[in-house]
Design a protein around this motif. Sequence first.
Motif, PDB file in Angstrom:
ATOM      1  N   ASN A  57       0.559  -1.342  -0.032  1.00 36.69           N
ATOM      2  CA  ASN A  57       0.187  -0.140  -0.016  1.00 36.69           C
ATOM      3  C   ASN A  57       0.884   1.194   0.158  1.00 36.69           C
ATOM      4  OD1 ASN A  57      -2.473  -1.553   0.064  1.00 36.69           O
ATOM      5  ND2 ASN A  57      -2.201  -1.802   2.169  1.00 36.69           N
ATOM      6  N   GLU A  58       2.242   1.218  -0.078  1.00 37.61           N
ATOM      7  CA  GLU A  58       3.126   2.567  -0.311  1.00 37.61           C
ATOM      8  C   GLU A  58       3.414   2.539  -1.756  1.00 37.61           C
ATOM      9  OE1 GLU A  58       5.370   2.693   4.082  1.00 37.61           O
ATOM     10  OE2 GLU A  58       6.516   1.997   2.197  1.00 37.61           O
ATOM     11  N   GLY A  59       3.627   3.917  -2.110  1.00 33.84           N
ATOM     12  CA  GLY A  59       4.132   4.011  -3.383  1.00 33.84           C
ATOM     13  C   GLY A  59       2.936   5.066  -4.128  1.00 33.84           C
ATOM     14  N   GLU A  60       3.470   5.778  -5.123  1.00 33.43           N
ATOM     15  CA  GLU A  60       2.366   6.712  -5.760  1.00 33.43           C
ATOM     16  C   GLU A  60       1.593   5.864  -6.598  1.00 33.43           C
ATOM     17  OE1 GLU A  60       2.705  10.611  -9.290  1.00 33.43           O
ATOM     18  OE2 GLU A  60       4.611   9.523  -8.257  1.00 33.43           O
ATOM     19  N   LYS A  61       0.063   6.315  -6.466  1.00 30.21           N
ATOM     20  CA  LYS A  61      -0.756   5.545  -7.216  1.00 30.21           C
ATOM     21  C   LYS A  61      -1.261   6.287  -8.177  1.00 30.21           C
ATOM     22  CE  LYS A  61      -4.357   2.337  -5.915  1.00 30.21           C
ATOM     23  NZ  LYS A  61      -5.238   1.664  -4.814  1.00 30.21           N
ATOM     24  N   LEU A  62      -1.530   5.759  -9.443  1.00 29.30           N
ATOM     25  CA  LEU A  62      -2.402   6.405 -10.532  1.00 29.30           C
ATOM     26  C   LEU A  62      -3.549   5.633 -10.950  1.00 29.30           C
ATOM     27  CD1 LEU A  62       0.414   7.327 -13.272  1.00 29.30           C
ATOM     28  CD2 LEU A  62      -0.744   8.866 -11.661  1.00 29.30           C
ATOM     29  N   GLU A  63      -4.686   6.361 -11.149  1.00 31.33           N
ATOM     30  CA  GLU A  63      -5.722   5.614 -11.547  1.00 31.33           C
ATOM     31  C   GLU A  63      -6.297   5.746 -12.837  1.00 31.33           C
ATOM     32  OE1 GLU A  63      -7.785   3.314  -9.534  1.00 31.33           O
ATOM     33  OE2 GLU A  63      -6.595   3.597  -7.681  1.00 31.33           O
ATOM     34  N   LEU A  64      -5.995   4.892 -13.949  1.00 31.26           N
ATOM     35  CA  LEU A  64      -6.057   4.956 -15.251  1.00 31.26           C
ATOM     36  C   LEU A  64      -7.615   4.550 -15.641  1.00 31.26           C
ATOM     37  CD1 LEU A  64      -2.857   4.112 -16.885  1.00 31.26           C
ATOM     38  CD2 LEU A  64      -3.369   6.318 -16.531  1.00 31.26           C
ATOM     39  N   ASN A  65      -8.641   5.276 -15.736  1.00 30.91           N
ATOM     40  CA  ASN A  65     -10.004   4.758 -16.188  1.00 30.91           C
ATOM     41  C   ASN A  65     -10.158   3.820 -14.920  1.00 30.91           C
ATOM     42  OD1 ASN A  65     -10.284   6.329 -18.278  1.00 30.91           O
ATOM     43  ND2 ASN A  65      -9.237   4.736 -19.437  1.00 30.91           N
ATOM     44  N   THR A  66     -10.120   2.694 -15.216  1.00 35.04           N
ATOM     45  CA  THR A  66     -10.478   1.615 -13.905  1.00 35.04           C
ATOM     46  C   THR A  66      -9.139   0.902 -13.756  1.00 35.04           C
ATOM     47  OG1 THR A  66     -11.091  -0.044 -15.536  1.00 35.04           O
ATOM     48  CG2 THR A  66     -12.787   1.336 -14.506  1.00 35.04           C
ATOM     49  N   ILE A  67      -7.905   0.970 -14.144  1.00 35.47           N
ATOM     50  CA  ILE A  67      -6.773   0.379 -14.353  1.00 35.47           C
ATOM     51  C   ILE A  67      -5.878   1.265 -13.045  1.00 35.47           C
ATOM     52  CG2 ILE A  67      -4.476  -0.413 -14.972  1.00 35.47           C
ATOM     53  CD1 ILE A  67      -6.096  -0.641 -17.913  1.00 35.47           C
ATOM     54  N   SER A  68      -5.404   0.337 -12.118  1.00 36.57           N
ATOM     55  CA  SER A  68      -4.610   1.103 -11.109  1.00 36.57           C
ATOM     56  C   SER A  68      -3.103   0.632 -11.235  1.00 36.57           C
ATOM     57  CB  SER A  68      -4.940   0.647  -9.685  1.00 36.57           C
ATOM     58  OG  SER A  68      -4.167   0.763  -8.787  1.00 36.57           O
ATOM     59  N   ILE A  69      -2.290   1.824 -11.198  1.00 37.37           N
ATOM     60  CA  ILE A  69      -0.679   1.663 -11.384  1.00 37.37           C
ATOM     61  C   ILE A  69      -0.186   2.235 -10.136  1.00 37.37           C
ATOM     62  CG2 ILE A  69       1.330   2.135 -12.740  1.00 37.37           C
ATOM     63  CD1 ILE A  69      -0.563   2.211 -15.097  1.00 37.37           C
ATOM     64  N   THR A  70       0.869   1.517  -9.496  1.00 40.57           N
ATOM     65  CA  THR A  70       1.322   1.948  -8.154  1.00 40.57           C
ATOM     66  C   THR A  70       2.892   1.922  -8.384  1.00 40.57           C
ATOM     67  OG1 THR A  70      -0.288   1.278  -6.589  1.00 40.57           O
ATOM     68  CG2 THR A  70       1.588   1.811  -5.612  1.00 40.57           C
ATOM     69  N   PHE A  71       3.568   3.008  -8.365  1.00 36.69           N
ATOM     70  CA  PHE A  71       4.957   2.946  -8.542  1.00 36.69           C
ATOM     71  C   PHE A  71       5.735   2.521  -7.176  1.00 36.69           C
ATOM     72  CE2 PHE A  71       4.487   7.200 -11.258  1.00 36.69           C
ATOM     73  CZ  PHE A  71       3.658   6.536 -12.145  1.00 36.69           C
ATOM     74  N   LYS A  72       6.284   1.258  -7.282  1.00 37.48           N
ATOM     75  CA  LYS A  72       7.090   0.820  -6.095  1.00 37.48           C
ATOM     76  C   LYS A  72       8.440   1.226  -6.254  1.00 37.48           C
ATOM     77  CE  LYS A  72       3.547  -1.511  -4.212  1.00 37.48           C
ATOM     78  NZ  LYS A  72       3.309  -1.113  -2.923  1.00 37.48           N
ATOM     79  N   LEU A  73       9.149   0.998  -7.168  1.00 33.84           N
ATOM     80  CA  LEU A  73      10.599   1.443  -7.538  1.00 33.84           C
ATOM     81  C   LEU A  73      10.638   1.907  -8.801  1.00 33.84           C
ATOM     82  CD1 LEU A  73      13.552   0.780  -6.236  1.00 33.84           C
ATOM     83  CD2 LEU A  73      13.550  -1.169  -7.541  1.00 33.84           C
ATOM     84  N   THR A  74      11.048   3.294  -8.511  1.00 30.11           N
ATOM     85  CA  THR A  74      10.967   4.315  -9.520  1.00 30.11           C
ATOM     86  C   THR A  74      12.543   4.811 -10.277  1.00 30.11           C
ATOM     87  OG1 THR A  74      11.464   6.262  -8.245  1.00 30.11           O
ATOM     88  CG2 THR A  74       9.193   5.448  -8.438  1.00 30.11           C
ATOM     89  N   SER A  75      12.515   5.051 -11.511  1.00 25.70           N
ATOM     90  CA  SER A  75      13.701   5.450 -12.154  1.00 25.70           C
ATOM     91  C   SER A  75      14.569   6.186 -11.362  1.00 25.70           C
ATOM     92  CB  SER A  75      13.481   5.987 -13.446  1.00 25.70           C
ATOM     93  OG  SER A  75      12.562   5.325 -14.170  1.00 25.70           O
ATOM     94  N   GLU A  76      13.854   7.133 -10.326  1.00 30.86           N
ATOM     95  CA  GLU A  76      14.601   8.070  -9.748  1.00 30.86           C
ATOM     96  C   GLU A  76      15.768   7.178  -8.396  1.00 30.86           C
ATOM     97  OE1 GLU A  76      13.833  11.752  -6.630  1.00 30.86           O
ATOM     98  OE2 GLU A  76      12.636  11.506  -8.114  1.00 30.86           O
ATOM     99  N   MET A  77      14.813   6.323  -7.846  1.00 33.21           N
ATOM    100  CA  MET A  77      15.264   5.653  -6.748  1.00 33.21           C
ATOM    101  C   MET A  77      16.293   4.597  -7.356  1.00 33.21           C
ATOM    102  SD  MET A  77      11.856   4.561  -5.320  1.00 33.21           S
ATOM    103  CE  MET A  77      11.966   3.684  -3.734  1.00 33.21           C
ATOM    104  N   SER A  78      16.579   4.148  -8.534  1.00 37.25           N
ATOM    105  CA  SER A  78      17.459   3.056  -9.084  1.00 37.25           C
ATOM    106  C   SER A  78      18.236   3.708  -9.999  1.00 37.25           C
ATOM    107  CB  SER A  78      16.590   2.148  -9.565  1.00 37.25           C
ATOM    108  OG  SER A  78      15.922   2.462 -11.100  1.00 37.25           O
ATOM    109  N   ASN A  79      18.361   5.207 -10.128  1.00 39.80           N
ATOM    110  CA  ASN A  79      19.240   5.612 -11.227  1.00 39.80           C
ATOM    111  C   ASN A  79      19.114   5.070 -12.624  1.00 39.80           C
ATOM    112  OD1 ASN A  79      21.179   7.607 -12.019  1.00 39.80           O
ATOM    113  ND2 ASN A  79      22.757   5.754 -11.781  1.00 39.80           N
ATOM    114  N   ASP A  80      17.685   5.060 -12.851  1.00 43.65           N
ATOM    115  CA  ASP A  80      17.066   4.645 -14.135  1.00 43.65           C
ATOM    116  C   ASP A  80      17.526   2.996 -14.433  1.00 43.65           C
ATOM    117  OD1 ASP A  80      15.483   6.477 -15.371  1.00 43.65           O
ATOM    118  OD2 ASP A  80      17.150   7.094 -16.626  1.00 43.65           O
ATOM    119  N   GLN A  81      17.911   2.151 -13.349  1.00 48.32           N
ATOM    120  CA  GLN A  81      18.259   0.822 -13.799  1.00 48.32           C
ATOM    121  C   GLN A  81      17.031   0.084 -13.680  1.00 48.32           C
ATOM    122  OE1 GLN A  81      21.547  -0.082 -14.840  1.00 48.32           O
ATOM    123  NE2 GLN A  81      21.479   2.145 -15.061  1.00 48.32           N
TER     124      GLN A  81
END
Length: 171
Positions: free
Chosen positions: A23-47
């Motif tokens: 339940n942590e991470g930035e969450k986007l709701e696309l119509n009815t689809i949900s996407i939660t950012f768990k490990l981001t490009s910024e956190m992993s230096n784009d890896q």
Amino acid sequence: MMTPKENYFEDTLENNASIIKPNEGEKLELNTISITFKLTSEMSNDQLGVYEIILPPMAIGAKLHYHRFMDETFIVNKGLLTMQVGNKEYQAKPGTVAYAPRFTPHGFRNDTNETVKLTLIFNPSQKREGFFKGLYNTLSEVPIDPNKYLKLYNKYDSFPVDTSNMIPIRE
């Protein structure tokens, strides 16, 4: 004047770990689809990019497309995911791991009446969060502009196999 010598034999240890709880991470709701950012490009230096995707019944995650510079891995956590790889389709149940290396045409959708929950991994991540945020904006417009959708896709290393059938909606 003496300059300090670099130590080639000992590692410098750092504590740069990221622990992302349920339940942590930035969450986007696309119509009815949900996407939660768990490990981001910024956190992993784009890896690496790790995202939790929730597809409601009959939702399309993405139609057939490929990437030139990144690989995509799907881990099904709940439900039955329909994976399209090239001209074949697979039913992926919980525990299934599907790996689509660069230049492999792939798509995914939920063809059932149950919710599908999966983990999506991109490596390298290529600032994938920008893609998801752009997708949110593009798919929120009525009507959806196919040229804008394609421009977003191409900017973030995604290339539809068929540009006449690329928008993730059921006809």
